[in-house]
Design an enzyme around this catalytic site. Structure first.
Site, PDB file in Angstrom:
ATOM      1  N   VAL A  83       0.846  -1.197   0.000  1.00 53.09           N
ATOM      2  CA  VAL A  83       0.000   0.000   0.000  1.00 53.09           C
ATOM      3  C   VAL A  83       0.881   1.247   0.000  1.00 53.09           C
ATOM      4  O   VAL A  83       1.659   1.456   0.935  1.00 53.09           O
ATOM      5  CB  VAL A  83      -0.935   0.014   1.217  1.00 53.09           C
ATOM      6  CG1 VAL A  83      -1.780   1.282   1.222  1.00 53.09           C
ATOM      7  CG2 VAL A  83      -1.825  -1.219   1.231  1.00 53.09           C
ATOM      8  N   THR A  84       0.776   2.050  -1.044  1.00 48.22           N
ATOM      9  CA  THR A  84       1.499   3.326  -1.087  1.00 48.22           C
ATOM     10  C   THR A  84       0.658   4.380  -1.792  1.00 48.22           C
ATOM     11  O   THR A  84      -0.196   4.065  -2.613  1.00 48.22           O
ATOM     12  CB  THR A  84       2.842   3.229  -1.858  1.00 48.22           C
ATOM     13  OG1 THR A  84       2.584   3.151  -3.274  1.00 48.22           O
ATOM     14  CG2 THR A  84       3.668   2.028  -1.425  1.00 48.22           C
ATOM     15  N   VAL A  85       0.913   5.635  -1.448  1.00 51.86           N
ATOM     16  CA  VAL A  85       0.400   6.776  -2.200  1.00 51.86           C
ATOM     17  C   VAL A  85       1.590   7.712  -2.416  1.00 51.86           C
ATOM     18  O   VAL A  85       2.296   8.058  -1.466  1.00 51.86           O
ATOM     19  CB  VAL A  85      -0.732   7.503  -1.452  1.00 51.86           C
ATOM     20  CG1 VAL A  85      -1.169   8.744  -2.228  1.00 51.86           C
ATOM     21  CG2 VAL A  85      -1.917   6.574  -1.234  1.00 51.86           C
ATOM     22  N   ARG A  92      -6.064  12.626  -1.083  1.00 52.30           N
ATOM     23  CA  ARG A  92      -7.057  12.732  -2.149  1.00 52.30           C
ATOM     24  C   ARG A  92      -8.018  11.534  -2.152  1.00 52.30           C
ATOM     25  O   ARG A  92      -8.747  11.333  -3.117  1.00 52.30           O
ATOM     26  CB  ARG A  92      -6.376  12.852  -3.514  1.00 52.30           C
ATOM     27  CG  ARG A  92      -5.438  14.044  -3.642  1.00 52.30           C
ATOM     28  CD  ARG A  92      -5.051  14.297  -5.068  1.00 52.30           C
ATOM     29  NE  ARG A  92      -3.931  15.209  -5.175  1.00 52.30           N
ATOM     30  CZ  ARG A  92      -3.439  15.670  -6.332  1.00 52.30           C
ATOM     31  NH1 ARG A  92      -4.002  15.295  -7.474  1.00 52.30           N
ATOM     32  NH2 ARG A  92      -2.406  16.482  -6.352  1.00 52.30           N
ATOM     33  N   LEU A  94      -7.309   8.321  -2.259  1.00 53.35           N
ATOM     34  CA  LEU A  94      -6.936   7.198  -3.123  1.00 53.35           C
ATOM     35  C   LEU A  94      -6.914   5.882  -2.355  1.00 53.35           C
ATOM     36  O   LEU A  94      -7.401   4.857  -2.856  1.00 53.35           O
ATOM     37  CB  LEU A  94      -5.576   7.465  -3.771  1.00 53.35           C
ATOM     38  CG  LEU A  94      -5.525   8.680  -4.704  1.00 53.35           C
ATOM     39  CD1 LEU A  94      -4.143   8.823  -5.330  1.00 53.35           C
ATOM     40  CD2 LEU A  94      -6.586   8.570  -5.785  1.00 53.35           C
ATOM     41  N   TYR A 124      -5.341   2.499   9.531  1.00 50.98           N
ATOM     42  CA  TYR A 124      -6.256   1.426   9.135  1.00 50.98           C
ATOM     43  C   TYR A 124      -7.460   1.241  10.052  1.00 50.98           C
ATOM     44  O   TYR A 124      -8.414   0.575   9.679  1.00 50.98           O
ATOM     45  CB  TYR A 124      -5.464   0.125   8.984  1.00 50.98           C
ATOM     46  CG  TYR A 124      -4.489   0.217   7.835  1.00 50.98           C
ATOM     47  CD1 TYR A 124      -4.924   0.083   6.526  1.00 50.98           C
ATOM     48  CD2 TYR A 124      -3.150   0.491   8.064  1.00 50.98           C
ATOM     49  CE1 TYR A 124      -4.037   0.200   5.468  1.00 50.98           C
ATOM     50  CE2 TYR A 124      -2.259   0.618   7.015  1.00 50.98           C
ATOM     51  CZ  TYR A 124      -2.705   0.471   5.710  1.00 50.98           C
ATOM     52  OH  TYR A 124      -1.826   0.607   4.667  1.00 50.98           O
ATOM     53  N   PHE A 415       4.139  -9.316   5.968  1.00 48.43           N
ATOM     54  CA  PHE A 415       3.711  -9.475   4.581  1.00 48.43           C
ATOM     55  C   PHE A 415       3.223  -8.153   4.017  1.00 48.43           C
ATOM     56  O   PHE A 415       3.039  -7.196   4.751  1.00 48.43           O
ATOM     57  CB  PHE A 415       2.612 -10.546   4.474  1.00 48.43           C
ATOM     58  CG  PHE A 415       1.446 -10.351   5.397  1.00 48.43           C
ATOM     59  CD1 PHE A 415       0.358  -9.576   5.010  1.00 48.43           C
ATOM     60  CD2 PHE A 415       1.430 -10.928   6.669  1.00 48.43           C
ATOM     61  CE1 PHE A 415      -0.722  -9.394   5.862  1.00 48.43           C
ATOM     62  CE2 PHE A 415       0.354 -10.757   7.516  1.00 48.43           C
ATOM     63  CZ  PHE A 415      -0.728  -9.982   7.110  1.00 48.43           C
TER      64      PHE A 415
END
Length: 415
Positions: A83-85, A92, A94, A124, A415
């Site tokens: 998971v990256t932005v 925004r 995403l 999260y 993971f």
């Protein structure tokens, strides 16, 4: 420009890798071999990206996983990773778009929960994930442990043997399955995991150092434990060794194996310090020594996060500490777990769960249900924090008696 969030096509993958590296602050460019290696194990039907003007600016991937529940049963899980932005496209929405689509797909395919290891803590919980296990890492000052320096092997009739990587690939999977089945929170490992762990597949981006591998065999000859560790090469003034061993893996199917392997790594000549690597917070390690102060905790943090998607399947997959019943009101702004449920536990510790219109005895967000499900968190504690409402006096204590486990759940993997 319009931001397009979608599943990846084959041609998108190299650019997705560039965005992944950017988000993790790694060198953006990937070699053809690295792209090929990563592509070999991902399922594009579970890989998402956000694209602006054809350029990937956010990444997300999930994969099928088997997660051990309390009592040795297991559930199908959707494991979230990668998971990256990109820093140019933060705030925004995403991640919200990608994770909501993916969790909905997980629910539709019958996965009872979703899991992840969080790089950043605050993210999260907004999506219903609760902190389900914790981790601790100890640093052991070997000379202060009080252990007998003349120790030469287990006193229980077992033995410790050094083995090579090929032996580990043969012996390790069966041993780990025994450990996994007995460890709430543990997840399955595939063949690729073992090939990477033993160096048969070596990552391009991180330096590789062959570990030392040791196995513990019981008096009957069965392999009950596996240890992997690496050591630095450091000498102090006066030609005194100052080496540190870092444990990469320690899996033990029995307490005898666990005790013997910790004793072994603390007895290796020239090793003055042992770093345990991530362990469960109630691991035996510190209290194995005559002087427990020789082991100090250097890290204590959250570890596995769980998001319940199917309350009935999740609650029926595990066992419970006593017979009883509890009516739980679950709030879920996404709707997947929303509702009121009655849990009935029989004398055998097995539970049945159904939707009900009975009056709720406790009410909580799905995030807190994820924290409670593996038995580590306390409903009484959550009530004190204002994160669980006790609708009937004493119901939180009943929840603890049903849900909590004698030992902490633990996920050995990242993971």
């Amino acid at each position: 420009m319009t931001l397009d969030v979608r599943l990846l096509a084959e041609a998108d993958f190299p650019d997705w890798m560039r965005a992944l590296n950017t988000g993790f602050l790694r060198t953006p460019t990937s070699s053809a071999a690295e792209i090929e290696d990563h592509r070999a194990f991902v399922d594009l039907s579970r890989v998402r990206g956000a694209f602006e003007d054809g350029r990937c600016v956010a990444t997300y991937r999930s994969f099928a996983q088997r997660l051990t529940a309390v009592g040795g049963g297991e559930v199908a899980a959707g494991a979230v990773s990668n998971v990256t932005v990109s820093p140019t496209h933060r705030r925004r929405g995403l991640l919200s778009r990608m994770i909501t689509e993916d969790l909905g797909a997980s629910k539709a395919r019958g996965e009872a929960v979703a899991t992840l290891i969080a790089a950043e803590y605050p993210i999260y919980g907004r999506y219903g994930f609760g902190q389900a296990t914790r981790m601790a890492e100890w640093e052991i000052d070997v000379q202060r442990t009080g252990l007998d320096p003349r120790w030469s092997g287990p006193e229980d009739g077992g033995r410790i043997d050094l083995v090579d990587a090929a032996d580990v690939r043969k012996l390790g999977p069966a041993l780990y399955e025994r450990v996994r089945r007995a460890t709430p929170g543990a997840v399955d490992r595939d063949e690729r995991w073992w090939r990477r762990f033993t160096g048969e597949l070596r990552p391009e981006r991180s330096p590789w150092k062959d570990p030392f591998f040791a196995v513990y065999r019981s008096a009957s000859g069965e392999v009950d434990g596996l240890l992997a560790y690496v050591s630095d090469e450091k000498w102090g003034d006066g030609k005194q060794p100052q080496n540190t061993a870092t444990v990469v893996e320690l899996s033990a199917a029995t307490p005898a194996a666990e005790r013997a392997l910790w004793r072994y790594v603390c007895s290796v000549d020239w090793i003055m310090t042992v770093r345990t690597g991530p362990r469960a917070p109630d691991a035996l390690v510190a209290d194995l020594f005559p002087n427990a102060r020789a082991a100090r905790i250097v890290t204590l943090a959250d570890w596995l996060w769980v998001r319940v998607l199917d309350v009935v399947r999740a609650l029926e997959a595990r066992t419970y500490g006593m017979p009883g019943a509890l009516v739980v009101e679950v709030r879920d702004r996404h709707g997947w777990a929303e509702g009121r449920y009655r849990l009935e536990v029989g004398a055998d510790g097995r539970g049945t769960c159904v939707r009900t219109r009975d009056a709720a005895e406790v009410a909580l967000d799905v995030r807190e249900l994820g924290a409670l499900w593996l038995g580590d968190e306390s409903a009484v504690r959550l009530a004190a924090l204002g994160r669980l409402t006790e609708e009937r006096a004493g119901a939180a204590a009943v929840a603890d008696a049903l849900l909590r486990t004698p030992r902490s759940p633990w996920c050995p993997d990242v993971f």
